[in-house]
Design an enzyme around this catalytic site. Sequence first.
Site, PDB file in Angstrom:
ATOM      1  CG  ASN A  42      -0.856  -3.281  -5.007  1.00  0.00           C
ATOM      2  OD1 ASN A  42      -0.648  -3.458  -6.397  1.00  0.00           O
ATOM      3  ND2 ASN A  42       0.233  -2.521  -4.384  1.00  0.00           N
TER       4      ASN A  42
ATOM      5  CB  VAL B 124       2.613 -10.408   1.197  1.00  0.00           C
ATOM      6  CG1 VAL B 124       2.090  -8.731   1.801  1.00  0.00           C
ATOM      7  CG2 VAL B 124       3.978 -10.092   0.097  1.00  0.00           C
TER       8      VAL B 124
ATOM      9  CE1 TYR C 105       6.264  -8.266 -10.929  1.00  0.00           C
ATOM     10  CE2 TYR C 105       5.821  -8.102 -13.662  1.00  0.00           C
ATOM     11  CZ  TYR C 105       5.771  -7.868 -12.697  1.00  0.00           C
ATOM     12  OH  TYR C 105       4.762  -6.837 -12.299  1.00  0.00           O
TER      13      TYR C 105
ATOM     14  CB  ALA D 185      -0.940   0.217   1.363  1.00  0.00           C
TER      15      ALA D 185
END
Length: 243
Positions: free
Chosen positions: A87, A61, A152, A11
């Site tokens: 995200n 995370v 990725y 965030a």
Amino acid sequence: MSKQAILITGANGGIGNATARYFLEHDDSCYVYLGVRSGRDAADALVGEFPERCQVLPLDVCKREAWERALEEVAQAGRVITVLVNNAGHHEDHLLATMPDEAWENVIGSNLNSAFLGSRAVIRGMMGERFGRIINISSLSALLAPAGQTNYSAAKAGMVAMTQSLAKEVARMGITANAICPGYIETAATDEGDAEAKRARKKAIPMRRFGQPREVAAAVFFLANKDAGYITGATLKIDGGIL
């Protein structure tokens, strides 16, 4: 009865911060947790603007224990996460032949493993509420994989497949899972490289411009809405028409 809340990981970054702001500006009733691991200036600025409706939630995370601690803090506040926006993530570009093990493991961890850990952590709370929205921020690289991004692209493609499978598992419980694949969005990442490289990237986009983080945020907001309850397992690209 627990109060429903939103958790947005990463965030402090461009898309994550814009998404949190979009929720706060368009839904006066929402409470937003800003999941950050480090570098929290932008997240703190949002808390300063909306002190009663959001807070920073320290969260690595990539670690199961960190998710458990975060959800425990949410529960202690009498809240339950019913909207999760996965995200957080990053890229470390290398050609596969010379890619260090750490670059592979770090990118898979921060993008794919994190979405797995987060989704698993919140899913039981959503089941209890008979309502939930999991929105995974993937990438156009999942659909149009470029050279130099095997790690990725694999991670983001994995997010899309995970989203589709999860959507089927939880569909009867009032929970949806969807993926968004942004293309070139005006963030710190698109500022990398020289002016000529930036012009070349824009030339490849039919709209001839980069997207704005707010445009991605608007799509997340829609998918999180109760009226989007029949949309699940979908992959939405936001790329100005590249693919």
